[in-house]
Design an enzyme around this catalytic site. Structure first.
Site, PDB file in Angstrom:
ATOM      1  N   GLY A   1       2.752  -1.187   4.289  1.00 40.89           N
ATOM      2  CA  GLY A   1       2.806   0.232   3.932  1.00 40.89           C
ATOM      3  C   GLY A   1       4.243   0.665   3.688  1.00 40.89           C
ATOM      4  O   GLY A   1       4.812   0.442   2.627  1.00 40.89           O
ATOM      5  N   GLY A   2       4.852   1.276   4.708  1.00 41.07           N
ATOM      6  CA  GLY A   2       6.183   1.879   4.580  1.00 41.07           C
ATOM      7  C   GLY A   2       7.217   0.977   3.916  1.00 41.07           C
ATOM      8  O   GLY A   2       7.956   1.428   3.024  1.00 41.07           O
TER       9      GLY A   2
ATOM     10  N   GLU B   1      -6.904   4.812   7.613  1.00 40.61           N
ATOM     11  CA  GLU B   1      -6.676   6.243   7.335  1.00 40.61           C
ATOM     12  C   GLU B   1      -7.899   6.862   6.654  1.00 40.61           C
ATOM     13  O   GLU B   1      -8.208   8.035   6.861  1.00 40.61           O
ATOM     14  CB  GLU B   1      -5.399   6.415   6.494  1.00 40.61           C
ATOM     15  CG  GLU B   1      -4.160   6.173   7.358  1.00 40.61           C
ATOM     16  CD  GLU B   1      -2.958   5.635   6.628  1.00 40.61           C
ATOM     17  OE1 GLU B   1      -2.903   5.717   5.387  1.00 40.61           O
ATOM     18  OE2 GLU B   1      -2.057   5.110   7.311  1.00 40.61           O
TER      19      GLU B   1
ATOM     20  N   HIS C   1      -9.511   1.382   4.464  1.00 40.35           N
ATOM     21  CA  HIS C   1      -8.266   1.539   5.219  1.00 40.35           C
ATOM     22  C   HIS C   1      -8.526   2.459   6.421  1.00 40.35           C
ATOM     23  O   HIS C   1      -9.319   3.403   6.325  1.00 40.35           O
ATOM     24  CB  HIS C   1      -7.179   2.116   4.319  1.00 40.35           C
ATOM     25  CG  HIS C   1      -5.839   2.069   4.977  1.00 40.35           C
ATOM     26  ND1 HIS C   1      -5.434   3.011   5.884  1.00 40.35           N
ATOM     27  CD2 HIS C   1      -4.825   1.166   4.881  1.00 40.35           C
ATOM     28  CE1 HIS C   1      -4.223   2.695   6.316  1.00 40.35           C
ATOM     29  NE2 HIS C   1      -3.836   1.585   5.723  1.00 40.35           N
TER      30      HIS C   1
ATOM     31  N   GLY D   1       2.292   2.284  10.754  1.00 43.78           N
ATOM     32  CA  GLY D   1       3.272   3.365  10.631  1.00 43.78           C
ATOM     33  C   GLY D   1       3.949   3.741  11.939  1.00 43.78           C
ATOM     34  O   GLY D   1       4.594   4.776  12.034  1.00 43.78           O
TER      35      GLY D   1
ATOM     36  N   SER E   1       3.195  -2.162  10.301  1.00 44.29           N
ATOM     37  CA  SER E   1       4.651  -2.229  10.535  1.00 44.29           C
ATOM     38  C   SER E   1       5.260  -3.584  10.166  1.00 44.29           C
ATOM     39  O   SER E   1       6.156  -4.075  10.856  1.00 44.29           O
ATOM     40  CB  SER E   1       4.982  -1.845  11.979  1.00 44.29           C
ATOM     41  OG  SER E   1       4.578  -0.503  12.233  1.00 44.29           O
TER      42      SER E   1
ATOM     43  N   ASN F   1       0.863  -1.185   0.000  1.00 44.77           N
ATOM     44  CA  ASN F   1       0.000   0.000   0.000  1.00 44.77           C
ATOM     45  C   ASN F   1       0.896   1.231   0.000  1.00 44.77           C
ATOM     46  O   ASN F   1       1.505   1.561   1.010  1.00 44.77           O
ATOM     47  CB  ASN F   1      -0.890  -0.040   1.253  1.00 44.77           C
ATOM     48  CG  ASN F   1      -1.709   1.227   1.411  1.00 44.77           C
ATOM     49  OD1 ASN F   1      -1.831   2.022   0.482  1.00 44.77           O
ATOM     50  ND2 ASN F   1      -2.267   1.409   2.595  1.00 44.77           N
ATOM     51  N   TRP F   2       0.959   1.905  -1.139  1.00 39.18           N
ATOM     52  CA  TRP F   2       1.885   3.044  -1.259  1.00 39.18           C
ATOM     53  C   TRP F   2       1.343   4.315  -0.619  1.00 39.18           C
ATOM     54  O   TRP F   2       2.069   5.292  -0.509  1.00 39.18           O
ATOM     55  CB  TRP F   2       2.180   3.324  -2.738  1.00 39.18           C
ATOM     56  CG  TRP F   2       2.887   2.234  -3.451  1.00 39.18           C
ATOM     57  CD1 TRP F   2       3.283   1.024  -2.943  1.00 39.18           C
ATOM     58  CD2 TRP F   2       3.316   2.242  -4.824  1.00 39.18           C
ATOM     59  NE1 TRP F   2       3.922   0.280  -3.910  1.00 39.18           N
ATOM     60  CE2 TRP F   2       3.948   1.013  -5.073  1.00 39.18           C
ATOM     61  CE3 TRP F   2       3.208   3.166  -5.863  1.00 39.18           C
ATOM     62  CZ2 TRP F   2       4.484   0.692  -6.320  1.00 39.18           C
ATOM     63  CZ3 TRP F   2       3.734   2.850  -7.102  1.00 39.18           C
ATOM     64  CH2 TRP F   2       4.371   1.618  -7.326  1.00 39.18           C
ATOM     65  N   LYS F   3       0.058   4.332  -0.272  1.00 40.24           N
ATOM     66  CA  LYS F   3      -0.560   5.540   0.310  1.00 40.24           C
ATOM     67  C   LYS F   3      -0.311   6.731  -0.622  1.00 40.24           C
ATOM     68  O   LYS F   3      -0.362   6.565  -1.833  1.00 40.24           O
ATOM     69  CB  LYS F   3      -0.034   5.762   1.739  1.00 40.24           C
ATOM     70  CG  LYS F   3      -0.150   4.471   2.578  1.00 40.24           C
ATOM     71  CD  LYS F   3       0.066   4.667   4.029  1.00 40.24           C
ATOM     72  CE  LYS F   3      -0.133   3.331   4.742  1.00 40.24           C
ATOM     73  NZ  LYS F   3      -0.077   3.448   6.192  1.00 40.24           N
TER      74      LYS F   3
ATOM     75  N   GLU G   1      -5.632  -4.802  10.324  1.00 41.64           N
ATOM     76  CA  GLU G   1      -4.603  -3.802  10.579  1.00 41.64           C
ATOM     77  C   GLU G   1      -4.919  -3.062  11.879  1.00 41.64           C
ATOM     78  O   GLU G   1      -5.688  -2.088  11.866  1.00 41.64           O
ATOM     79  CB  GLU G   1      -4.540  -2.795   9.432  1.00 41.64           C
ATOM     80  CG  GLU G   1      -4.193  -3.422   8.096  1.00 41.64           C
ATOM     81  CD  GLU G   1      -3.577  -2.407   7.141  1.00 41.64           C
ATOM     82  OE1 GLU G   1      -2.456  -2.642   6.694  1.00 41.64           O
ATOM     83  OE2 GLU G   1      -4.214  -1.384   6.883  1.00 41.64           O
TER      84      GLU G   1
END
Ligand code: PGA
Length: 232
Positions: free
Chosen positions: A214-215, A93, A91, A163, A193, A6-8, A157
Site C-alpha cells: 500500500g503506502g 478496507e 480488501h 497502514g 506495511s 495498491n494505491w487505494k 494481509e
C-alpha cells in the site's frame, strides 16, 4: 514473484500518468511480475502510459454482475474495455467499511475470473482474532469460499499490519501462507506495511510468493526498490 502496488484512494489521472511514466523508466527486475492498482478514474491513464511494458494494471474491485442497477459499482466488462488486466477483490478496507462479506467476495472473484480478469483476493485476520487464537480458522473460512483458478492469487494481509507500520514477522507470514495453501494451492502474497527495508526478509520465506504493497507503492523509488528486493 509478484509485487502489486495498491494505491487505494490516492492519485488522480494526472498523478497516475506521471507515476507510470517514471515507472517505465525505473530499474525493474525481469524476474518479478509488477502490477499497479490505481483508483478507477486513473485506470485509463495507467493502461495507456504502461502500454507495451510488462507492468500490469489492476482495478481495486469489481462487481459480480455484468451490468445492472448497482450505483457506484464497476463491472468486469467495463474494466476489460479499458484494457485492465485484473482486479483486487475483498480488501479488508472493503470488508471493514463497505459491508463486503465472504459471500460477496466469492461472487466478485467468480465473475471477474469468468470474464477473463486476473484476480488478487485478499484475506486476513483482525488483531482481536489473532489475540483470540482464531487466525487459522478465519483464514480457512475466508479462503474456503473461493475456488482454485490459474488466474487467482491470494493476498494475506493481517488487518492489524495494514497502514500501521506493524509487519507480521516472516515466521507469522510463513505460517499463515501455509494455512492458506493447505486450503487452496495458489500463490500467496504478503501485505501489511511492506517497505524496501523489510521486503527481502519477508520474501525469503518459502511460502511467500510476492507482496501487496500500500503506502510504500505510492513512491516510484520505494516501489521499484521493493520489486528489486523480490528478485532472486
Ligand atoms: P500498507 O497497505 O502497505 O500501507 O500497509 C497494504 C494494503 O492494504 O494492501
Amino acid at each position: 514473484m509478484l509485487i502489486a502496488g495498491n494505491w487505494k484512494m490516492f492519485k488522480g489521472p494526472d498523478e497516475a500518468g506521471a507515476f507510470c511514466r517514471a515507472l517505465r523508466d525505473a530499474d525493474l527486475p525481469d524476474d518479478v511480475d509488477v502490477v499497479v492498482c490505481p483508483p478507477y478514474v486513473s485506470l485509463e491513464a495507467a493502461v495507456q502510459t504502461l502500454a507495451g511494458t510488462e507492468v500490469g494494471v489492476f482495478a481495486q474491485n469489481c462487481h459480480w454482475e455484468l451490468e445492472g442497477a448497482f450505483t457506484g459499482e464497476i463491472s468486469a466488462p467495463m474494466l476489460h474495455e479499458l484494457g485492465v488486466y485484473g482486479t483486487l477483490v475483498g480488501h479488508s478496507e472493503r470488508r471493514q467499511w463497505f459491508g463486503e462479506t465472504d459471500e460477496t467476495v466469492a461472487q466478485r472473484v467468480r465473475t471477474a475470473l469468468a470474464q477473463g480478469l486476473h484476480v488478487i483476493a485478499c484475506v486476513g485476520e483482525s488483531e482481536a482474532e489473532r489475540e483470540a487464537g482464531e487466525t487459522d480458522a478465519v483464514l480457512r473460512r475466508q479462503v474456503g469460499v473461493l475456488e482454485a483458478d490459474e488466474n487467482l492469487v491470494i493476498a494475506y494481509e493481517p488487518v492489524w499490519a495494514i497502514g500501521t507500520g506493524k509487519t507480521a514477522t516472516p515466521e507469522m507470514a510463513q505460517q499463515a501462507h501455509e494455512t492458506i495453501k493447505s486450503v487452496l494451492d495458489l500463490p500467496v502474497l504478503y501485505g501489511g506495511s511492506v517497505k524496501p527495508d523489510n521486503a527481502a526478509e519477508l520474501m525469503s520465506q518459502p511460502a511467500v510468493d510476492g507482496a501487496l504493497v500500500g503506502g510504500a507503492s505510492l513512491d516510484v523509488e520505494s516501489f521499484a526498490a521493493i520489486c528489486r528486493a523480490a528478485s532472486l
